[in-house]
Scaffold this active site. Sequence first.
Site, mmCIF file in Angstrom:
data_model
loop_
_atom_site.group_PDB
_atom_site.id
_atom_site.type_symbol
_atom_site.label_atom_id
_atom_site.label_comp_id
_atom_site.label_asym_id
_atom_site.label_seq_id
_atom_site.Cartn_x
_atom_site.Cartn_y
_atom_site.Cartn_z
ATOM 1 N N GLU A 70 100.886 8.495 -9.822
ATOM 2 C CA GLU A 70 101.627 8.416 -10.949
ATOM 3 C C GLU A 70 101.602 6.951 -11.795
ATOM 4 O OE1 GLU A 70 102.449 9.864 -8.472
ATOM 5 O OE2 GLU A 70 102.975 11.967 -9.132
ATOM 6 N N HIS A 139 113.219 17.784 -6.138
ATOM 7 C CA HIS A 139 112.637 18.350 -7.356
ATOM 8 C C HIS A 139 113.679 18.758 -8.499
ATOM 9 C CE1 HIS A 139 109.172 18.943 -4.709
ATOM 10 N NE2 HIS A 139 108.454 19.309 -5.694
#
Lengths: 334, 359
Positions: A70, A139
Amino acid sequence: MSTLKAPTGTSRPTTYREALREGLREALLQDERVFLMGEDVGRYGGCFGVSLGLLEEFGPDRIRDTPLSESGFVGAGIGAALGGMRPVVEIMTVNFSLLALDQILNNAATLLHMSGGQLSVPVVIRMTTGAGRQLGAQHSHSLEGWYAHIPGIRVLAPATVDDARHMLAAALADPDPVLIFEHGGLYNAEGSLDETVDAVDLDTAAVRRSGTDVAVITYGGSLPKALAAAETLAGEGISAEVVDLRTLRPLDDATLMACIARTHRAVIVDEAWRSGSLAAEISSRITEQAFYELDAPVQRVCSAEVPIPYARQLEEAALPQPATIVDAVRRTVS
Amino acid sequence: MSSTTSHHEGKARATARKSGRKKGPATAARGTRGGLPAPGHHLSLLRRMLAIRRFEERCVELYSGAKIRGFVHLCIGEEAVAVGVNQALRETDAVVSTYREHGHALARGVPADAVMAEMYGRATGCSRGRGGSMHLFDAARRFYGGNAIVAGGLPLAAGLALADRMRGSTRVTCCFFGDGAFAEGEFHETANLAALWQLPLLLVCENNLYAMGTSLAREHAQTNLAMRAASYGMPAWTVDGMDVLAVEAAALRATESVRAGNGPHFLEAQTYRFRAHSMYDPDRYRAKSEIEEWKGRDPLKGLAELMSSEGQLDDRVMEELDKEVLAEIDEAVRGAEEAPLEPVSDLLRFVTSEPGSTA
Ligand SMILES: Cc1ncc(C[n+]2csc(CCOP(=O)(O)OP(=O)(O)O)c2C)c(N)n1
């Protein structure tokens, strides 16, 4: 999921996901500097299916699968923007964006200022946010408010198919970094796309339903819930105005204060945690700018202060729901 | 630290020196004759290193006199890396640097006045007073800072290289970073991305043996950095960072290969900072003897001695050179002293682009 009717003209049914894809496709067709980069955006078709089919159409150079890095690929997006490209970087969810937070905050948001105006960073970073799909804490978080804290970036939260369709083009036209938060619960939502609309204005919040008794201020995945609540309230004779922020930074104070001046009451619905939230910021602005317009204390409907749990009943209880919004409104008008 | 030192001294220096002199075509383009660089070239390398050295020595004085503030990291001792690498770069290439970047900026051609004015926080500074010592930028010279997050510039550099790669340009992006940065995930993410996508990137690791006070052996499980970089599938070389000719030769070889489309290259320059990590650092973690030993390998002295032995330099020329360089710095300081302050009314400028800027 409630659907949103287009106000005027010709419209066609579409989903939020398809609308996002159309926006991407248009951007890729119109400007060859635009490319999409992220984990599984190519072969897989995007982990939420947004970029499905784009690899076949635009090839692997422009629909660029990245490794799980990322910080690396978000930073590369920022560098590519410095180098004259118009990258659209997709991060699977805001939860994972924290691995790239350094690049977003310390580079994307900062370079223009630190360089005395020399280096603008026209990068667009898209990511999913929010809960409601029983995915457990890692999440399901809503951290867009954290990003809205940062000067130097624009933060968008499309809640309707029209915004999903057109916000990307507006974001790409911005010379500065733009973050787009797509609520995971909205991808399957259907709406009617207004075909007379071909651009959106990123500077103004939208009044999605007008009303006279209370302003329900929200954004993103909470908009359908707020509209459902307004529907219920209408049955009780309470007229709720529903305001969709659309842009979380910079906030459109003018539209918000105008709503308060009309309704004299405010309920803020924000899926993030209450402490230190965007809802707190908005509440504070209302007190600073429109205190004497208020007939009741500002109310906030936020997520419970727990990591979002997996079990359905716990998750539902943790999140703002139409019923909790209705309750909050009742408290302010009584 | 003698083992580390001898590791530094070893074959890297020998091979680098050899390639530095013998690499015909590469150095020929820079004005060599019959394998021996022309006098002008050596002198210009010496002058650039001296300009950096004297600039930073002046910074020490200015810092003590409270004329400049903030974190100031000097590269005294490491000048050969900045000068040697920049020698191999073209104007159209890009440079990404760290907070220890005075040398990189000056070697890149950012004017000393603009750098000095930035240290003073003046309107004429290369970042209009918003950056300071750690955040020097010069868009026109493709000098992209100036990054004070260790390893933070690496992904950016990959992105700049990606932009060139996607447009079929043969420009090179060069990224400087330290041995400390090599331990960060961002180095490894960048190395993987760059090798995977065959990006035109030159990664230059300035291994000065310390990340602040932590020595190489205490920060890396495997201290052979080039070997680790090579494991990503990119050519990786080690060079004597105290020898400007060796650095230049290695950098030329690397940039030529990058330009030819061979993907990223890694260059470890083994070097040493003669001074503390920053102006705040009492430097308690290094032995005096170690510092003295390295000072014996001063890159300026090394080149000057070589030039003298070849009859290219004498005391008079050296004095002239020094006078010239010092006059330039005096001028930069005077300019900075007299330069206007960036007005406080402009505080909020450059947070977002101003109207009229286009994406
Ligand atoms: C991410 C991050 N962690 C820690 C620091 C504090 N810090 C500044 S410089 C430095 C040492 C870096 O060493 P190295 O990369 O070898 O570069 P050098 O200073 O030797 O040139 C540290 C730990 C920082 N600026 N950024």
